[in-house]
Design a protein around this motif. Sequence first.
Motif, short mmCIF file in Angstrom:
data_model
loop_
_atom_site.label_atom_id
_atom_site.label_comp_id
_atom_site.label_asym_id
_atom_site.label_seq_id
_atom_site.Cartn_x
_atom_site.Cartn_y
_atom_site.Cartn_z
N LEU A 1 -8.59 3.02 -2.13
CA LEU A 1 -8.09 1.65 -2.31
C LEU A 1 -9.25 0.75 -2.68
CD1 LEU A 1 -5.44 -0.02 -1.86
CD2 LEU A 1 -6.27 -0.44 0.47
N SER A 2 -9.09 -0.03 -3.77
CA SER A 2 -10.16 -0.93 -4.18
C SER A 2 -9.81 -2.40 -3.96
CB SER A 2 -10.54 -0.70 -5.64
OG SER A 2 -9.41 -0.84 -6.49
N VAL B 1 -2.03 -4.45 -5.62
CA VAL B 1 -2.82 -3.31 -5.13
C VAL B 1 -3.50 -2.65 -6.33
CG1 VAL B 1 -2.83 -1.16 -3.80
CG2 VAL B 1 -1.06 -2.87 -3.35
N CYS B 2 -4.77 -2.29 -6.17
CA CYS B 2 -5.47 -1.46 -7.14
C CYS B 2 -5.98 -0.23 -6.40
CB CYS B 2 -6.64 -2.22 -7.78
SG CYS B 2 -6.16 -3.63 -8.79
N TRP B 3 -5.73 0.94 -6.95
CA TRP B 3 -6.09 2.17 -6.25
C TRP B 3 -6.33 3.29 -7.25
CZ3 TRP B 3 -1.27 0.79 -7.50
CH2 TRP B 3 -0.34 1.76 -7.86
N GLU B 4 -6.92 4.37 -6.73
CA GLU B 4 -7.19 5.53 -7.57
C GLU B 4 -6.95 6.82 -6.78
OE1 GLU B 4 -10.80 7.65 -10.16
OE2 GLU B 4 -11.13 5.71 -9.20
N PHE C 1 -6.49 9.07 -1.74
CA PHE C 1 -6.34 7.81 -2.46
C PHE C 1 -7.47 6.87 -2.05
CE2 PHE C 1 -1.93 7.51 -4.36
CZ PHE C 1 -1.65 8.86 -4.25
N GLN D 1 -6.69 5.38 -12.58
CA GLN D 1 -6.78 4.12 -11.85
C GLN D 1 -5.52 3.31 -12.12
OE1 GLN D 1 -10.62 3.15 -13.72
NE2 GLN D 1 -11.49 3.00 -11.66
N ILE E 1 -6.47 -5.19 -2.44
CA ILE E 1 -5.11 -5.45 -1.96
C ILE E 1 -5.01 -6.94 -1.67
CG2 ILE E 1 -5.62 -5.00 0.49
CD1 ILE E 1 -2.82 -3.56 0.53
N ARG F 1 0.84 -1.21 0.00
CA ARG F 1 0.00 0.00 0.00
C ARG F 1 0.87 1.26 0.00
NH1 ARG F 1 -2.27 3.96 3.00
NH2 ARG F 1 -0.73 3.54 4.63
#
Length: 313
Positions: free
Chosen positions: A84-85, A141-144, A82, A122, A87, A63
Amino acid sequence: MDFDRSVPCESVHKAAAAEVLLTDAARLGDERFAVAAVWRRDHFLAHHEGPSADPVLLAETARQAAIHLSHRFFDVAYGMPFVLSEISVDLSETLPPVDAGHLAVGLDVHCRPPAEGTRRLQLELRADVLARHRRVGSVGVCWEPMQPRRYALVRRRGAQEPGAESSGAERPRVPLRPADVGQLVERDVLLAADPLDPPGANRWWLRLDRAHPVLFDHESDHVPGMALVEAFRQAGRVAAADRRPGASGATLLSVAFTAFGELDLPVSLTAEPADRGTGVFTLRALQGERELAHATVSHPLAHPCGKQLETAC
C-alpha cells in the motif's frame, strides 16, 4: 447489490469473517465498478466515541475493495503480497452513525490499471462514497500487488538492522486515555506519551498489541498500514483538541506510506499545524530518523446546529 452476505475472507486478505466489510462487487465498465459493504456497530473501528461513523472504517473499506477487485477482476493470484502506498478519505459531510447494528455503504469506483506494456501492476482506485442514498465523500487507494520473490527482495532491502534506533525503547510510556483518542477501551489506544517529553511537544509513541484481533487479524512482518492510519487519526484528534477547542471529527485523512516499519523498533508520531487556525495538521510516523509514513488530517470546527463542516448553519 447484495448486502446480506460477505465476500470470502481470502479475497480481502482477512482471516476472520467478522473483519470482512465487503458484501458484493460488480463491473460496470472497463474501469468502473460498484462495491457494496456493511459496517457493523461491533467492529473495532466503529467503537469510537461520537455520533458518526469513523473515517478509518471507510479507509479500511476502500483497502478491502482494492484487494477484492485485484483478485476478482484484474487476475491477481491469491498469495500475492500487496504493498500500500497511499490511502485517503475526503468527506463532504458527516458520515452517518452505525446505528441499529449496521450501515450499508456503496462505493462508485473508478479503478485505473497500469498503462499497457507497463511491467509493474500498480493500481489506483478513486471512489465516491454513498450512504443512505447520499454522496458523503470520496476515497482513494494506490497499491501494488507483488510477486512473492520481488516482495521478499524489496522487504529485505528496506528492512532496518535489528536493534537500530532502539535506544529508549524500554523506557516506560503512558497510554493516553481512551476518551482523548476517541476510543472506548485502552486496548484500542495506539498512542502513548513519554513523561520526559516537554508539555505541548505533540509527540507520541505507537502502541502495538500483536494479539489485537483486528490490527493483527493475520500475521504481518511489518507495522500494519492500517495501524498507522488509525494512529494518525488518534494523533490528529489529540492535536486538534489541544490547539483548536471545538474541533469536530476528521473530515480529511490522507496517508502516504514511504517505508516498512519494523515490529521490534519504537515508532514516534508527531503533529504540526499545516496552516495556523485552519484545523489542518501534518503528521509523521518515524522509526529513528526514518519516515515510515506522513499524513494530512483536517478537523474543522463544529457548529451549534450540529453540522461538522465549516459552512453556514
